[in-house]
Enzyme design. Structure first.
Site, mmCIF file in Angstrom:
data_model
loop_
_atom_site.group_PDB
_atom_site.id
_atom_site.type_symbol
_atom_site.label_atom_id
_atom_site.label_comp_id
_atom_site.label_asym_id
_atom_site.label_seq_id
_atom_site.Cartn_x
_atom_site.Cartn_y
_atom_site.Cartn_z
ATOM 1 N N GLY A 191 -0.235 4.837 -0.780
ATOM 2 C CA GLY A 191 -1.369 5.390 -0.015
ATOM 3 C C GLY A 191 -0.923 6.482 0.937
ATOM 4 N N GLY B 283 1.659 5.333 3.552
ATOM 5 C CA GLY B 283 2.915 5.121 2.836
ATOM 6 C C GLY B 283 3.654 6.425 2.605
ATOM 7 N N HIS C 144 -7.358 -3.576 17.842
ATOM 8 C CA HIS C 144 -7.284 -2.184 17.365
ATOM 9 C C HIS C 144 -8.672 -1.812 16.850
ATOM 10 C CE1 HIS C 144 -6.181 1.540 15.519
ATOM 11 N NE2 HIS C 144 -6.630 1.113 14.353
ATOM 12 N N GLY D 140 0.835 -1.203 0.000
ATOM 13 C CA GLY D 140 0.000 0.000 0.000
ATOM 14 C C GLY D 140 0.868 1.250 0.000
ATOM 15 N N ASP E 123 -2.677 3.383 19.217
ATOM 16 C CA ASP E 123 -3.550 3.478 20.389
ATOM 17 C C ASP E 123 -2.718 3.790 21.632
ATOM 18 O OD1 ASP E 123 -5.841 2.497 18.788
ATOM 19 O OD2 ASP E 123 -4.608 0.703 18.704
ATOM 20 N N ASN F 36 -10.610 -8.206 2.742
ATOM 21 C CA ASN F 36 -9.207 -8.174 3.150
ATOM 22 C C ASN F 36 -8.576 -9.559 3.180
ATOM 23 O OD1 ASN F 36 -8.379 -5.439 3.429
ATOM 24 N ND2 ASN F 36 -10.040 -5.268 4.898
ATOM 25 N N ASN G 234 -6.433 -2.308 8.285
ATOM 26 C CA ASN G 234 -7.557 -2.760 9.121
ATOM 27 C C ASN G 234 -8.434 -3.803 8.446
ATOM 28 O OD1 ASN G 234 -7.232 -1.336 11.548
ATOM 29 N ND2 ASN G 234 -7.896 0.557 10.541
HETATM 30 P P1 NAD Z 1 -5.009 4.495 1.539
HETATM 31 O O1 NAD Z 1 -6.301 4.051 0.920
HETATM 32 O O2 NAD Z 1 -4.547 5.902 1.394
HETATM 33 O O3 NAD Z 1 -3.836 3.580 0.989
HETATM 34 C C1 NAD Z 1 -3.949 2.193 0.889
HETATM 35 C C2 NAD Z 1 -3.125 1.760 -0.298
HETATM 36 O O4 NAD Z 1 -3.148 0.332 -0.340
HETATM 37 C C3 NAD Z 1 -3.689 2.246 -1.634
HETATM 38 O O5 NAD Z 1 -2.660 2.948 -2.338
HETATM 39 C C4 NAD Z 1 -4.081 0.963 -2.355
HETATM 40 O O6 NAD Z 1 -3.861 1.023 -3.751
HETATM 41 C C5 NAD Z 1 -3.159 -0.049 -1.686
HETATM 42 N N1 NAD Z 1 -3.614 -1.445 -1.787
HETATM 43 C C6 NAD Z 1 -4.869 -1.932 -1.779
HETATM 44 N N2 NAD Z 1 -4.856 -3.260 -1.946
HETATM 45 C C7 NAD Z 1 -3.563 -3.623 -2.031
HETATM 46 C C8 NAD Z 1 -2.908 -4.862 -2.226
HETATM 47 N N3 NAD Z 1 -3.596 -5.997 -2.382
HETATM 48 N N4 NAD Z 1 -1.554 -4.872 -2.278
HETATM 49 C C9 NAD Z 1 -0.855 -3.728 -2.155
HETATM 50 N N5 NAD Z 1 -1.418 -2.524 -1.990
HETATM 51 C C10 NAD Z 1 -2.756 -2.467 -1.920
HETATM 52 O O7 NAD Z 1 -5.101 4.061 3.066
HETATM 53 P P2 NAD Z 1 -4.170 4.520 4.277
HETATM 54 O O8 NAD Z 1 -4.751 5.749 4.875
HETATM 55 O O9 NAD Z 1 -2.758 4.507 3.860
HETATM 56 O O10 NAD Z 1 -4.491 3.339 5.315
HETATM 57 C C11 NAD Z 1 -4.098 2.019 5.029
HETATM 58 C C12 NAD Z 1 -4.734 1.073 6.025
HETATM 59 O O11 NAD Z 1 -4.253 1.329 7.350
HETATM 60 C C13 NAD Z 1 -6.253 1.153 6.130
HETATM 61 O O12 NAD Z 1 -6.757 -0.176 6.257
HETATM 62 C C14 NAD Z 1 -6.481 1.913 7.418
HETATM 63 O O13 NAD Z 1 -7.748 1.622 7.968
HETATM 64 C C15 NAD Z 1 -5.359 1.343 8.252
HETATM 65 N N6 NAD Z 1 -4.997 2.097 9.443
HETATM 66 C C16 NAD Z 1 -4.620 1.364 10.526
HETATM 67 C C17 NAD Z 1 -4.225 2.009 11.689
HETATM 68 C C18 NAD Z 1 -3.795 1.230 12.896
HETATM 69 O O14 NAD Z 1 -3.556 1.857 13.948
HETATM 70 N N7 NAD Z 1 -3.655 -0.098 12.873
HETATM 71 C C19 NAD Z 1 -4.235 3.407 11.742
HETATM 72 C C20 NAD Z 1 -4.608 4.120 10.610
HETATM 73 C C21 NAD Z 1 -4.995 3.453 9.460
HETATM 74 C C1 LMR Z 2 -7.194 4.802 13.335
HETATM 75 O O1 LMR Z 2 -7.133 4.257 14.442
HETATM 76 O O2 LMR Z 2 -6.880 5.994 13.162
HETATM 77 C C2 LMR Z 2 -7.687 4.021 12.156
HETATM 78 O O3 LMR Z 2 -7.542 2.646 12.384
HETATM 79 C C3 LMR Z 2 -9.096 4.407 11.882
HETATM 80 C C4 LMR Z 2 -9.683 3.715 10.667
HETATM 81 O O4 LMR Z 2 -10.809 3.169 10.797
HETATM 82 O O5 LMR Z 2 -9.038 3.713 9.612
#
Ligand code: NAD
Ligand code: LMR
Length: 334
Positions: free
Chosen positions: A20, A23, A193, A17, A165, A111, A137
């Site tokens: 994104g 990234g 999470h 990703g 968190d 996912n 997520n």
């Molecule tokens: P985003 O949509 O900006 O970027 C995600 C990227 O993943 C996109 O560029 C997309 O093309 C790419 N992607 C999708 N499927 C893919 C695959 N099979 N292989 C490779 N790349 C792929 O999202 P973001 O804001 O960068 O967030 C990414 C993830 O992180 C989301 O699931 C978000 O909910 C999660 N997140 C988790 C936490 C945490 O604390 N665990 C916090 C914030 C966000």
């Molecule tokens: C966060 O904790 O900021 C993200 O996991 C929220 C979300 O649902 O992408």
């Protein structure tokens, strides 16, 4: 390609990703040495879906334009078998975001289509010592899917991110007690999470004083815990997009502490496979307090668990059990 003045051999860091939002913050921090140290050269191996490769090429242009001394090479691909080849670290960020009208099960299924093949590819081509962090997520259950599809790797190599968190929990407590974040020790994030997570202050101290002696119990239970647990939603509401720079920063913290170790006497929280400690069902990827040393983590044992904590810890374990049952029905895990 940039000159690298370090004598260490480069390590391979895979990021999915990569084009994104997260990234865009994460790659520059890894390449500047924030994750693995200012003397550790890195080769970035970036995975994206085919339609995002053009945007990824632009990000790579910017990475090169930074002339980072530690950035030994950058590889991009839409094939996990290429991006994970010999990877020492893998940060699985790319995931399908929840869209309007999607149920939790739909998200888990979508996912699964990403994390099952990625687990299989890690199993086949990554370094046998790869350290995997799942950020996308639902992070804990995505980590479980990847882990269960990588039977030749140690299950402990798969972790999920609860560090954002933890950082939120530390920052909220620091603000409330008017203390610097560095004064706060041993906050714990138990569980998922998600909004069922349990930010636990029962072991936490502020400048050595028990945190729960400094704050009102009512505030802790009815303001602090929900504020931390729902912070992700509050950011989406305010920013119109989910947290990105703070998520990237937490991913750096998680991997740095895992690779380089926690300070003496300090704990962090990581989503890791439960070994049954604290009565948490074995195998769930669950947030635990850990110490890290020499690239390994161990759960902090022997903590007292009050009835209040027990209820919260079991509720978030129950949610993870339900998520596991759903992905089991879909044939994604055993
Ligand atoms: P985003 O949509 O900006 O970027 C995600 C990227 O993943 C996109 O560029 C997309 O093309 C790419 N992607 C999708 N499927 C893919 C695959 N099979 N292989 C490779 N790349 C792929 O999202 P973001 O804001 O960068 O967030 C990414 C993830 O992180 C989301 O699931 C978000 O909910 C999660 N997140 C988790 C936490 C945490 O604390 N665990 C916090 C914030 C966000
Ligand atoms: C966060 O904790 O900021 C993200 O996991 C929220 C979300 O649902 O992408």
């Amino acid at each position: 390609m940039t000159m690298n003045q370090s004598t260490k051999q480069p390590v391979r860091v895979a990021v999915t990703g990569a084009a994104g939002q997260i990234g865009y913050s994460l790659l520059f921090r890894i390449a500047s040495g924030d994750m693995l140290g200012k003397d550790q050269p890195v080769i970035l191996q970036l995975l994206e879906i085919t339609p995002a490769l053009k945007a990824l090429a632009g990000v790579v242009m910017e990475l090169r334009d930074c002339a980072f001394p530690l950035l030994a090479d950058v590889i991009t691909s839409d094939d996990p078998m290429v991006a994970f080849k010999d990877a020492d670290y893998a940060l699985l960020v790319g995931a399908m975001p929840r869209k309007a009208g999607m149920e939790r099960g739909d998200l888990l299924g979508a996912n699964g289509g990403i994390f099952k093949p990625q687990g299989e590819a890690l199993n086949k081509v990554a370094s046998r010592d790869v350290k995997v962090l799942v950020v996308g997520n639902p992070a804990n259950t995505n980590a479980l899917i990847a882990q269960q599809n990588a039977p030749d790797l140690d299950p402990k190599q798969f972790t999920a991110m609860v560090r954002l968190d933890l950082n939120r929990a530390i920052s909220q407590l620091a603000e409330k007690t008017d203390a610097p974040v560095t004064a706060i020790k041993n906050v714990i994030i138990w569980g998922n999470h998600s909004s069922t997570q349990y930010p636990d202050l029962s072991q936490a101290t502020v400048n050595g004083t028990p945190a729960l002696d400094l704050v009102d119990r009512e505030w802790y239970e009815t303001t602090y815990i929900p504020t931390v647990a729902k912070r992700g939603a509050a950011i989406i509401e305010a920013r119109g997009a989910s947290s990105a720079a703070s998520a990237a920063s937490a991913a750096i913290d998680h991997m740095r502490d895992w690779a380089l170790g926690t300070a003496e006497g300090e704990w962090v929280s990581m989503g890791i496979p439960s070994d049954g400690s604290y009565g948490i069902p074995e195998g769930l990827i669950y947030g635990f307090p850990v110490r890290t040393h020499g690239g390994q983590y161990e759960i902090v044992q022997g903590l007292d668990v009050s009835d209040f904590s027990r209820g919260k810890m079991d509720a978030t374990a129950q949610e993870l059990t339900e998520e596991r049952d759903e992905v089991r029905k879909l044939g994604l895990v055993k």
